[in-house]
Design a protein around this motif. Sequence first.
Motif, PDB file in Angstrom:
ATOM      1  N   MET A   1       0.822  -1.201   0.000  1.00 49.26           N
ATOM      2  CA  MET A   1       0.000   0.000   0.000  1.00 49.26           C
ATOM      3  C   MET A   1       0.864   1.262   0.000  1.00 49.26           C
ATOM      4  SD  MET A   1      -3.004   1.244   0.028  1.00 49.26           S
ATOM      5  CE  MET A   1      -3.974   2.611   0.516  1.00 49.26           C
ATOM      6  N   VAL A   2       1.982   1.217   0.720  1.00 49.19           N
ATOM      7  CA  VAL A   2       2.841   2.391   0.818  1.00 49.19           C
ATOM      8  C   VAL A   2       3.404   2.766  -0.552  1.00 49.19           C
ATOM      9  CG1 VAL A   2       4.977   3.280   1.819  1.00 49.19           C
ATOM     10  CG2 VAL A   2       3.387   2.014   3.245  1.00 49.19           C
ATOM     11  N   ARG A   3       3.814   1.762  -1.315  1.00 52.02           N
ATOM     12  CA  ARG A   3       4.342   2.029  -2.655  1.00 52.02           C
ATOM     13  C   ARG A   3       3.278   2.701  -3.525  1.00 52.02           C
ATOM     14  NH1 ARG A   3       7.629  -2.005  -6.495  1.00 52.02           N
ATOM     15  NH2 ARG A   3       9.040  -1.695  -4.782  1.00 52.02           N
ATOM     16  N   ILE A   4       2.062   2.233  -3.420  1.00 52.34           N
ATOM     17  CA  ILE A   4       0.962   2.820  -4.185  1.00 52.34           C
ATOM     18  C   ILE A   4       0.749   4.274  -3.766  1.00 52.34           C
ATOM     19  CG2 ILE A   4      -1.536   2.711  -4.574  1.00 52.34           C
ATOM     20  CD1 ILE A   4      -1.234  -0.368  -4.361  1.00 52.34           C
ATOM     21  N   LEU A   5       0.833   4.544  -2.453  1.00 51.55           N
ATOM     22  CA  LEU A   5       0.671   5.920  -1.984  1.00 51.55           C
ATOM     23  C   LEU A   5       1.735   6.837  -2.583  1.00 51.55           C
ATOM     24  CD1 LEU A   5      -0.231   5.553   1.804  1.00 51.55           C
ATOM     25  CD2 LEU A   5      -1.754   6.073  -0.104  1.00 51.55           C
ATOM     26  N   TRP A   6       2.993   6.359  -2.628  1.00 50.36           N
ATOM     27  CA  TRP A   6       4.063   7.178  -3.200  1.00 50.36           C
ATOM     28  C   TRP A   6       3.808   7.460  -4.680  1.00 50.36           C
ATOM     29  CZ3 TRP A   6       6.908  10.109  -0.449  1.00 50.36           C
ATOM     30  CH2 TRP A   6       7.366   9.725   0.804  1.00 50.36           C
ATOM     31  N   ILE A   7       3.396   6.453  -5.419  1.00 50.10           N
ATOM     32  CA  ILE A   7       3.132   6.625  -6.855  1.00 50.10           C
ATOM     33  C   ILE A   7       1.976   7.600  -7.067  1.00 50.10           C
ATOM     34  CG2 ILE A   7       2.305   5.439  -8.938  1.00 50.10           C
ATOM     35  CD1 ILE A   7       3.878   2.938  -7.861  1.00 50.10           C
ATOM     36  N   ILE A  58       5.171   7.874   6.920  1.00 53.36           N
ATOM     37  CA  ILE A  58       4.991   7.094   8.146  1.00 53.36           C
ATOM     38  C   ILE A  58       4.991   5.608   7.822  1.00 53.36           C
ATOM     39  CG2 ILE A  58       3.336   6.479   9.968  1.00 53.36           C
ATOM     40  CD1 ILE A  58       2.542   9.468  10.021  1.00 53.36           C
ATOM     41  N   GLY A  59       4.263   5.247   6.781  1.00 53.48           N
ATOM     42  CA  GLY A  59       4.212   3.841   6.394  1.00 53.48           C
ATOM     43  C   GLY A  59       5.560   3.291   5.979  1.00 53.48           C
ATOM     44  N   SER A  60       6.398   4.147   5.382  1.00 55.36           N
ATOM     45  CA  SER A  60       7.726   3.712   4.941  1.00 55.36           C
ATOM     46  C   SER A  60       8.719   3.614   6.091  1.00 55.36           C
ATOM     47  CB  SER A  60       8.283   4.690   3.914  1.00 55.36           C
ATOM     48  OG  SER A  60       7.512   4.691   2.749  1.00 55.36           O
ATOM     49  N   LEU A  61       8.695   4.577   6.986  1.00 56.87           N
ATOM     50  CA  LEU A  61       9.717   4.672   8.023  1.00 56.87           C
ATOM     51  C   LEU A  61       9.368   3.953   9.323  1.00 56.87           C
ATOM     52  CD1 LEU A  61      10.819   8.395   7.606  1.00 56.87           C
ATOM     53  CD2 LEU A  61      11.881   6.338   6.666  1.00 56.87           C
ATOM     54  N   VAL A  62       8.091   3.728   9.553  1.00 55.33           N
ATOM     55  CA  VAL A  62       7.651   3.090  10.797  1.00 55.33           C
ATOM     56  C   VAL A  62       6.771   1.893  10.432  1.00 55.33           C
ATOM     57  CG1 VAL A  62       6.618   3.474  13.066  1.00 55.33           C
ATOM     58  CG2 VAL A  62       7.628   5.402  11.829  1.00 55.33           C
ATOM     59  N   PRO A  63       7.399   0.776  10.071  1.00 54.42           N
ATOM     60  CA  PRO A  63       6.635  -0.380   9.594  1.00 54.42           C
ATOM     61  C   PRO A  63       5.468  -0.820  10.488  1.00 54.42           C
ATOM     62  CG  PRO A  63       8.953  -0.733   9.212  1.00 54.42           C
ATOM     63  CD  PRO A  63       8.846   0.539  10.020  1.00 54.42           C
ATOM     64  N   PRO A  64       5.578  -0.745  11.831  1.00 53.37           N
ATOM     65  CA  PRO A  64       4.424  -1.146  12.638  1.00 53.37           C
ATOM     66  C   PRO A  64       3.191  -0.259  12.404  1.00 53.37           C
ATOM     67  CG  PRO A  64       6.392  -1.071  14.007  1.00 53.37           C
ATOM     68  CD  PRO A  64       6.752  -0.478  12.676  1.00 53.37           C
ATOM     69  N   MET A  65       3.411   0.949  11.900  1.00 50.22           N
ATOM     70  CA  MET A  65       2.295   1.863  11.671  1.00 50.22           C
ATOM     71  C   MET A  65       1.879   1.906  10.201  1.00 50.22           C
ATOM     72  SD  MET A  65       1.375   2.973  14.534  1.00 50.22           S
ATOM     73  CE  MET A  65       1.848   1.405  15.244  1.00 50.22           C
ATOM     74  N   ALA A  66       2.427   1.013   9.396  1.00 55.20           N
ATOM     75  CA  ALA A  66       2.138   1.027   7.959  1.00 55.20           C
ATOM     76  C   ALA A  66       0.653   0.821   7.684  1.00 55.20           C
ATOM     77  CB  ALA A  66       2.963  -0.033   7.239  1.00 55.20           C
ATOM     78  N   ARG A  67       0.012  -0.041   8.444  1.00 55.92           N
ATOM     79  CA  ARG A  67      -1.421  -0.292   8.210  1.00 55.92           C
ATOM     80  C   ARG A  67      -2.241   0.952   8.528  1.00 55.92           C
ATOM     81  NH1 ARG A  67      -6.140  -2.283  10.536  1.00 55.92           N
ATOM     82  NH2 ARG A  67      -7.332  -3.609   9.141  1.00 55.92           N
ATOM     83  N   ARG A  68      -1.953   1.576   9.661  1.00 53.38           N
ATOM     84  CA  ARG A  68      -2.674   2.791  10.036  1.00 53.38           C
ATOM     85  C   ARG A  68      -2.415   3.913   9.025  1.00 53.38           C
ATOM     86  NH1 ARG A  68      -2.076   3.563  16.596  1.00 53.38           N
ATOM     87  NH2 ARG A  68      -2.942   1.541  17.190  1.00 53.38           N
ATOM     88  N   ALA A  69      -1.186   4.048   8.607  1.00 52.29           N
ATOM     89  CA  ALA A  69      -0.845   5.073   7.624  1.00 52.29           C
ATOM     90  C   ALA A  69      -1.531   4.787   6.291  1.00 52.29           C
ATOM     91  CB  ALA A  69       0.661   5.153   7.449  1.00 52.29           C
ATOM     92  N   GLY A  70      -1.611   3.510   5.930  1.00 56.11           N
ATOM     93  CA  GLY A  70      -2.301   3.133   4.701  1.00 56.11           C
ATOM     94  C   GLY A  70      -3.780   3.469   4.748  1.00 56.11           C
TER      95      GLY A  70
END
Length: 127
Positions: A1-7, A58-70
Motif C-alpha cells: 500500500m505504501v508504494r501505491i501511496l508514493w506513486i 509514516i508507512g515507509s519509516l515506521v513499519p508497525p504503523m504502515a497499516r494505520r498510515a495506509g
Amino acid sequence: MVRILWILLGLLGLAGVALGAYASHGNAFADAYHQDVFEVAVRYHLVHLPALGLAALIGSLVPPMARRAGIAGALFLAGMALFCGSLYLKGIGAADLTNPTAPTGGFLLMAGWLALAWAGLGIVRSR
C-alpha cells in the motif's frame, strides 16, 4: 500500500499543478462562479497532498504503523476523489454531483486526518 501511496502522490501532484494552471486561465470557464468552484477543488487537492505524503512517509519509516498510515492514505485518496472530483466536474459545467458526493468526500478527508493522528499516536506509544 505504501508504494501505491508514493506513486499516487507523484501523479496527483502533477495533476494538481496542471489543474491549477488550467484554473488560472479563467477564460476556460463559463463564469466566475464556476472558476471559483474549480479553484476550491484545486486548493483542497493541493492541501491534502502533503498529508498523503506524510501517510506514505509514516508507512515507509515506521513499519508497525504502515497499516494505520495506509488507512489514512486511502481515506485521503477517497476524500480527494469525491470532494475535489465533484467540484472539478461542477467547475467545468458537468453534472452537479456536489450534493451527495462533496459532503461525503469532505467527511472522508476529515477521517483521513483523524487516521493520520491515530498513526501518529501509535508512533508515540511505540517509543
